[in-house]
Design an enzyme around this catalytic site. Structure first.
Site, PDB file in Angstrom:
ATOM      1  N   HIS A 118      41.561-107.087  -7.738  1.00  0.00           N
ATOM      2  CA  HIS A 118      40.103-107.175  -7.729  1.00  0.00           C
ATOM      3  C   HIS A 118      39.562-108.313  -6.881  1.00  0.00           C
ATOM      4  O   HIS A 118      38.444-108.251  -6.392  1.00  0.00           O
ATOM      5  CB  HIS A 118      39.609-107.338  -9.169  1.00  0.00           C
ATOM      6  CG  HIS A 118      38.132-107.304  -9.314  1.00  0.00           C
ATOM      7  ND1 HIS A 118      37.379-106.216  -8.945  1.00  0.00           N
ATOM      8  CD2 HIS A 118      37.254-108.241  -9.787  1.00  0.00           C
ATOM      9  CE1 HIS A 118      36.094-106.462  -9.193  1.00  0.00           C
ATOM     10  NE2 HIS A 118      36.002-107.695  -9.690  1.00  0.00           N
TER      11      HIS A 118
ATOM     12  N   ASP B 272      32.023-107.797  -6.404  1.00  0.00           N
ATOM     13  CA  ASP B 272      31.858-107.569  -7.835  1.00  0.00           C
ATOM     14  C   ASP B 272      30.357-107.488  -8.154  1.00  0.00           C
ATOM     15  O   ASP B 272      29.651-106.706  -7.532  1.00  0.00           O
ATOM     16  CB  ASP B 272      32.590-108.679  -8.611  1.00  0.00           C
ATOM     17  CG  ASP B 272      32.604-108.494 -10.108  1.00  0.00           C
ATOM     18  OD1 ASP B 272      33.390-107.667 -10.602  1.00  0.00           O
ATOM     19  OD2 ASP B 272      31.814-109.174 -10.800  1.00  0.00           O
TER      20      ASP B 272
END
Length: 331
Positions: free
Chosen positions: A303, A102
């Site tokens: 994610h 991320d």
């Protein structure tokens, strides 16, 4: 394996940084994303240490038990990259391999561009290398947000997102983690929720899906750990990373057209919304990262791949770290 983790502090680039360490061998730095901490690497720390590496997972600036400067400008990308350089030096090492997820992926890519002598190989998770675009991010926000909010634009108003999340930290963190996961994307009702874009008549927290029970990859203890870390430290520091997006663009004009020259791998969840959001960057990885070893989409993962699919993620990382092109960079 928690009993083998060593918690330590060091000073780097003017702040006191907390990190967790395990193992001996070539240094691997694990850089977390938002809203996470060193703890998001709880599965990879022992796996990589057992594979023969010195693994260090810091709480990055503004997170966990690392210091949290107040000024927004204290979180620009050059300052964050300098934190990693200072950490490597404080650890008594000359070079390291960077693994980022991320925001940690974007930071790792930038640090690798700025200090290729120090950062010899690179693993990017969830967010591919995103070369500097010619248009200022705020101008892109203006186009994106004519009818709906875009979460990065929503975060720019100081105090708004902090107050929403901190009003019920446990609910918000669970909602963010679950909404970004494969479990939510595969749920017939919850998949309709999402916070990348959302109606302007709603708040960010109104668009979080909440599970009936905790997903299999997130225990009560795990959630309690994240809640405790953010309750003590707040969200202002982590959100300030987003408030420097325009500043980062202005500071890095010299990197227009820059390509990453180090051996690199990329992995993401097949159901990660970032892959759709960064479709162009994902499809052009081989061009912008000429020494790309492999790019992998992990099935049934969203994610948070290092948490949702820890064994597959650790296996991919170890396989990459053992590649001859990476091993040759470590001496």
């Amino acid at each position: 394996m928690a009993e083998e983790w060593q918690h330590s502090y060091t000073f780097t680039n003017g702040i006191r940084m907390h990190y967790v360490e395990q193992g001996e061998g070539p240094l691997v730095l694990l850089c977390h994303g938002w809203p996470e901490s060193w703890y998001s690497w709880r599965h990879q720390i022992p796996a990589l240490a057992n594979a023969g590496f010195r693994v260090v997972a810091p709480d990055l600036r503004g997170y966990g038990d690392t210091e949290k400067p107040v000024p927004v400008e204290a979180y620009d990308i050059l300052t964050l990259a300098a934190d990693l350089v200072g950490l490597v030096n404080a650890l008594g090492e000359e070079h390291a391999i960077l693994v980022g997820h991320d925001w940690g992926s974007m930071l790792a890519a930038m640090a690798s561009l700025l200090r290729p002598d120090m950062f010899r190989a690179l693993a990017l998770l969830s967010v591919p290398y995103m070369p500097r675009r010619r248009i200022r991010p705020s101008a892109q926000f203006h186009t994106l947000t004519q009818e709906r909010h875009f979460y990065q634009e929503y975060f720019q108003v100081f105090g708004r997102i902090e107050s929403e999340i901190e009003a019920d930290m446990r609910r918000a963190l669970l909602g963010i983690l679950y909404t970004g996961s494969a479990a939510s994307r595969l749920h017939p009702e919850h998949r309709r929720k999402g916070f990348i874009t959302f109606e302007k008549s709603t708040r960010f927290v109104d668009n979080l899906a909440l599970p009936d029970g905790l997903p299999t990859w997130l225990s009560d203890e795990d959630l309690d750990t994240f809640v405790d870390q953010f309750t003590r430290g707040g969200f202002a520091g982590p959100i300030n990373w987003y408030r420097n997006i325009d500043r980062n663009w202005s500071l890095t004009a010299f990197l227009d057209g820059a390509r990453i020259g180090q051996p690199t791998m990329f992995a993401a969840g097949e159901l990660d919304g970032v892959i759709r959001m960064a479709k162009m960057e994902y499809e052009t990885l081989e061009i912008n990262v000429p020494r790309l070893w492999k790019k992998t989409l992990i099935p049934d993962a969203g994610h948070w791949i290092q948490q949702e699919k820890p064994e597959q993620t650790s296996r991919l990382l170890i396989e990459f770290l053992q590649q001859p092109q990476v091993v040759s960079q470590l001496s």
